[in-house]
Enzyme design. Structure first.
Site, PDB file in Angstrom:
ATOM      1  N   ASP A 212       6.380   4.551  -1.435  1.00  0.00           N
ATOM      2  CA  ASP A 212       7.725   5.090  -1.205  1.00  0.00           C
ATOM      3  C   ASP A 212       8.824   4.427  -2.034  1.00  0.00           C
ATOM      4  O   ASP A 212       9.991   4.836  -1.946  1.00  0.00           O
ATOM      5  CB  ASP A 212       8.080   5.011   0.298  1.00  0.00           C
ATOM      6  CG  ASP A 212       7.895   3.609   0.883  1.00  0.00           C
ATOM      7  OD1 ASP A 212       8.047   2.616   0.135  1.00  0.00           O
ATOM      8  OD2 ASP A 212       7.600   3.507   2.090  1.00  0.00           O
TER       9      ASP A 212
ATOM     10  N   THR B 238       0.323  -3.025   8.890  1.00  0.00           N
ATOM     11  CA  THR B 238      -0.858  -2.325   8.383  1.00  0.00           C
ATOM     12  C   THR B 238      -2.026  -2.487   9.349  1.00  0.00           C
ATOM     13  O   THR B 238      -2.175  -3.528  10.001  1.00  0.00           O
ATOM     14  CB  THR B 238      -1.238  -2.811   6.963  1.00  0.00           C
ATOM     15  OG1 THR B 238      -2.398  -2.108   6.533  1.00  0.00           O
ATOM     16  CG2 THR B 238      -1.489  -4.306   6.887  1.00  0.00           C
TER      17      THR B 238
ATOM     18  N   HIS C  43      -1.333   1.489  -4.345  1.00  0.00           N
ATOM     19  CA  HIS C  43      -1.673   2.919  -4.297  1.00  0.00           C
ATOM     20  C   HIS C  43      -0.752   3.773  -5.164  1.00  0.00           C
ATOM     21  O   HIS C  43      -0.730   4.998  -5.022  1.00  0.00           O
ATOM     22  CB  HIS C  43      -1.636   3.418  -2.839  1.00  0.00           C
ATOM     23  CG  HIS C  43      -2.718   2.824  -1.988  1.00  0.00           C
ATOM     24  ND1 HIS C  43      -2.645   2.740  -0.618  1.00  0.00           N
ATOM     25  CD2 HIS C  43      -3.919   2.276  -2.326  1.00  0.00           C
ATOM     26  CE1 HIS C  43      -3.747   2.168  -0.146  1.00  0.00           C
ATOM     27  NE2 HIS C  43      -4.527   1.874  -1.161  1.00  0.00           N
TER      28      HIS C  43
ATOM     29  N   CYS D 241       1.316  13.204 -16.139  1.00  0.00           N
ATOM     30  CA  CYS D 241       0.559  14.338 -16.665  1.00  0.00           C
ATOM     31  C   CYS D 241      -0.923  13.964 -16.679  1.00  0.00           C
ATOM     32  O   CYS D 241      -1.291  12.915 -17.206  1.00  0.00           O
ATOM     33  CB  CYS D 241       1.029  14.681 -18.081  1.00  0.00           C
ATOM     34  SG  CYS D 241      -0.017  15.942 -18.843  1.00  0.00           S
TER      35      CYS D 241
ATOM     36  N   ALA E  94       8.800  -4.287  12.587  1.00  0.00           N
ATOM     37  CA  ALA E  94       9.103  -5.031  11.363  1.00  0.00           C
ATOM     38  C   ALA E  94      10.572  -5.445  11.274  1.00  0.00           C
ATOM     39  O   ALA E  94      10.875  -6.592  10.928  1.00  0.00           O
ATOM     40  CB  ALA E  94       8.721  -4.184  10.144  1.00  0.00           C
TER      41      ALA E  94
ATOM     42  N   GLN F  85       0.848  -1.197   0.000  1.00  0.00           N
ATOM     43  CA  GLN F  85       0.000   0.000   0.000  1.00  0.00           C
ATOM     44  C   GLN F  85       0.883   1.247   0.000  1.00  0.00           C
ATOM     45  O   GLN F  85       0.403   2.355  -0.109  1.00  0.00           O
ATOM     46  CB  GLN F  85      -0.879   0.029   1.252  1.00  0.00           C
ATOM     47  CG  GLN F  85      -1.853  -1.109   1.363  1.00  0.00           C
ATOM     48  CD  GLN F  85      -2.384  -1.242   2.786  1.00  0.00           C
ATOM     49  OE1 GLN F  85      -3.338  -0.580   3.168  1.00  0.00           O
ATOM     50  NE2 GLN F  85      -1.764  -2.090   3.575  1.00  0.00           N
TER      51      GLN F  85
ATOM     52  N   ASN G   7       3.323  -6.976  13.451  1.00  0.00           N
ATOM     53  CA  ASN G   7       2.864  -5.633  13.854  1.00  0.00           C
ATOM     54  C   ASN G   7       3.120  -5.481  15.354  1.00  0.00           C
ATOM     55  O   ASN G   7       2.889  -6.427  16.102  1.00  0.00           O
ATOM     56  CB  ASN G   7       1.352  -5.490  13.556  1.00  0.00           C
ATOM     57  CG  ASN G   7       0.903  -4.045  13.451  1.00  0.00           C
ATOM     58  OD1 ASN G   7       1.266  -3.220  14.278  1.00  0.00           O
ATOM     59  ND2 ASN G   7       0.118  -3.736  12.433  1.00  0.00           N
TER      60      ASN G   7
HETATM   61  N1  APR Z   1       6.809  -2.194  12.319  1.00  0.00           N
HETATM   62  C1  APR Z   1       5.659  -2.770  11.897  1.00  0.00           C
HETATM   63  N2  APR Z   1       4.461  -2.175  11.999  1.00  0.00           N
HETATM   64  C2  APR Z   1       4.414  -0.956  12.543  1.00  0.00           C
HETATM   65  C3  APR Z   1       5.570  -0.284  12.994  1.00  0.00           C
HETATM   66  C4  APR Z   1       6.816  -0.962  12.869  1.00  0.00           C
HETATM   67  N3  APR Z   1       7.969  -0.414  13.279  1.00  0.00           N
HETATM   68  N4  APR Z   1       5.206   0.936  13.474  1.00  0.00           N
HETATM   69  C5  APR Z   1       3.875   1.016  13.327  1.00  0.00           C
HETATM   70  N5  APR Z   1       3.390  -0.120  12.758  1.00  0.00           N
HETATM   71  C6  APR Z   1       1.996  -0.463  12.417  1.00  0.00           C
HETATM   72  C7  APR Z   1       0.948   0.218  13.249  1.00  0.00           C
HETATM   73  O1  APR Z   1       0.694  -0.517  14.436  1.00  0.00           O
HETATM   74  C8  APR Z   1      -0.243   0.222  12.292  1.00  0.00           C
HETATM   75  O2  APR Z   1      -0.940  -1.010  12.350  1.00  0.00           O
HETATM   76  O3  APR Z   1       1.781  -0.008  11.089  1.00  0.00           O
HETATM   77  C9  APR Z   1       0.417   0.363  10.924  1.00  0.00           C
HETATM   78  C10 APR Z   1       0.393   1.767  10.346  1.00  0.00           C
HETATM   79  O4  APR Z   1      -0.931   2.194  10.167  1.00  0.00           O
HETATM   80  P1  APR Z   1      -1.349   3.258   9.041  1.00  0.00           P
HETATM   81  O5  APR Z   1      -0.448   4.433   9.116  1.00  0.00           O
HETATM   82  O6  APR Z   1      -2.788   3.502   9.172  1.00  0.00           O
HETATM   83  O7  APR Z   1      -1.004   2.507   7.697  1.00  0.00           O
HETATM   84  P2  APR Z   1      -1.825   1.458   6.816  1.00  0.00           P
HETATM   85  O8  APR Z   1      -2.783   0.651   7.615  1.00  0.00           O
HETATM   86  O9  APR Z   1      -0.791   0.747   6.030  1.00  0.00           O
HETATM   87  O10 APR Z   1      -2.683   2.364   5.847  1.00  0.00           O
HETATM   88  C11 APR Z   1      -1.989   3.189   5.031  1.00  0.00           C
HETATM   89  O11 APR Z   1      -3.697   4.694   4.485  1.00  0.00           O
HETATM   90  O12 APR Z   1      -4.196   6.899   3.947  1.00  0.00           O
HETATM   91  C12 APR Z   1      -3.948   5.626   3.478  1.00  0.00           C
HETATM   92  O13 APR Z   1      -3.345   5.298   1.251  1.00  0.00           O
HETATM   93  C13 APR Z   1      -2.787   5.558   2.505  1.00  0.00           C
HETATM   94  O14 APR Z   1      -1.551   3.521   1.934  1.00  0.00           O
HETATM   95  C14 APR Z   1      -1.957   4.409   2.958  1.00  0.00           C
HETATM   96  C15 APR Z   1      -2.851   3.713   3.941  1.00  0.00           C
END
Ligand code: APR
Length: 260
Positions: A119, A204, A134, A142, A248, A116, A229
């Site tokens: 980067d 995630t 994404h 463009c 991670a 998702q 996680n």
């Molecule tokens: N290692 C592993 N997981 C981690 C770490 C780490 N060091 N630090 C935080 N996390 C976990 C958090 O506990 C959480 O479950 O990563 C997750 C981050 O959550 P979000 O920022 O909401 O990311 P995600 O669920 O991947 O959704 C991201 O949201 O706005 C949209 O499109 C955007 O792709 C993006 C999506």
């Protein structure tokens, strides 16, 4: 109190070690493995997550990434986009977790990564088959003639950047709120969910639609789910078979030690 905290810590380490062994067994016996990653895998590369206390959406208004808002206010949207995605974490580098996934692919233990994240860090770590659900922030597209540029090819000093071919508005090649998932990535991800017998879900929340449906689809098709996680996610108590609670880099490092 101290001894109780030590007990909890030791107990958690014991559970993690035990679950690593279970995960290694699943990996060794799987026919086709897919990794599914979210913002958490890049946190230790210095890229903040979106949600939670330190999340980007606590600092910035997600409205700047709404597609209609972008078309009406390209200069303003681009100002924030440049600050977040290019000035702030444009130079982030892959971490151990990205490298372990690339190593697994090289050793035929991983078919593909569905991410998702926008980067580009999986590719920079060496992963070859990456389905970017994404899109990707390292490319600009463009909105008129669909020419795609690498970020370095276009100056973003003056905003908004314009297409060299047709002078149309350039937009980062990731999806904004209100846009559809790139078709190729979607089709490849559903295919992986249909064919894989093991998913490794890393970092995630499992809250973002429709991406979060992919591991659920895999589970419904009989795949086992390993989840990495530090916190519980929407998946943990619903589809996860083996929960590796931790950051991670730490968890993927332990997996790598056990696998290679
Ligand atoms: N290692 C592993 N997981 C981690 C770490 C780490 N060091 N630090 C935080 N996390 C976990 C958090 O506990 C959480 O479950 O990563 C997750 C981050 O959550 P979000 O920022 O909401 O990311 P995600 O669920 O991947 O959704 C991201 O949201 O706005 C949209 O499109 C955007 O792709 C993006 C999506």
């Amino acid at each position: 109190m101290d001894s109780f905290c030590n007990f909890v810590k030791t107990f958690n380490i014991f559970i993690l070690e035990d679950n690593i062994n279970k995960a290694v067994e699943l990996i060794k016996n799987a026919r086709q493995i897919t990794a599914f990653t979210g913002a958490g895998i890049s946190v230790e590369s210095g890229i903040p997550p979106f949600r939670g206390e330190a999340g980007l959406w606590n600092k910035y208004d997600p409205m700047v990434l709404d597609i209609n808002y972008f078309f009406s206010n390209p200069k303003e949207s681009w100002g924030i986009i440049r600050e977040i995605f290019y000035d702030f974490f444009g130079n982030a580098e892959p971490n151990k977790a990205h490298f372990v996934l690339a190593e697994m692919e090289k050793n035929n233990l991983l078919e593909s990564v569905i991410t998702q994240n926008i980067d580009n860090l999986h590719q920079e770590a060496g992963s070859k088959t990456v389905h970017e659900f994404h899109g990707n922030s390292k490319k600009l597209i463009c909105v008129d003639c669909r020419t795609v540029y690498k970020v370095g090819e276009i100056s973003i000093k003056v905003l908004p950047p314009k297409c060299k071919n047709c002078n149309g508005l350039l937009k980062p090649d990731f999806i904004f709120f209100g846009e559809g998932i790139p078709q190729n990535a979607y089709i490849a991800s559903v295919d992986a969910a249909n064919k894989s017998d093991l998913f490794i879900v890393i970092g995630t929340t499992g809250e973002v639609m429709p991406a979060c449906q992919i591991p659920v689809m895999a589970k419904q098709n009989g795949a086992k789910i390993i989840e990495v996680n530090p916190e519980f996610s929407k998946f943990t108590n619903s589809i996860t078979d083996v929960f590796l609670q931790g950051k991670a880099t730490e968890v993927m490092g332990k997996l790598s030690d056990a696998l290679f």
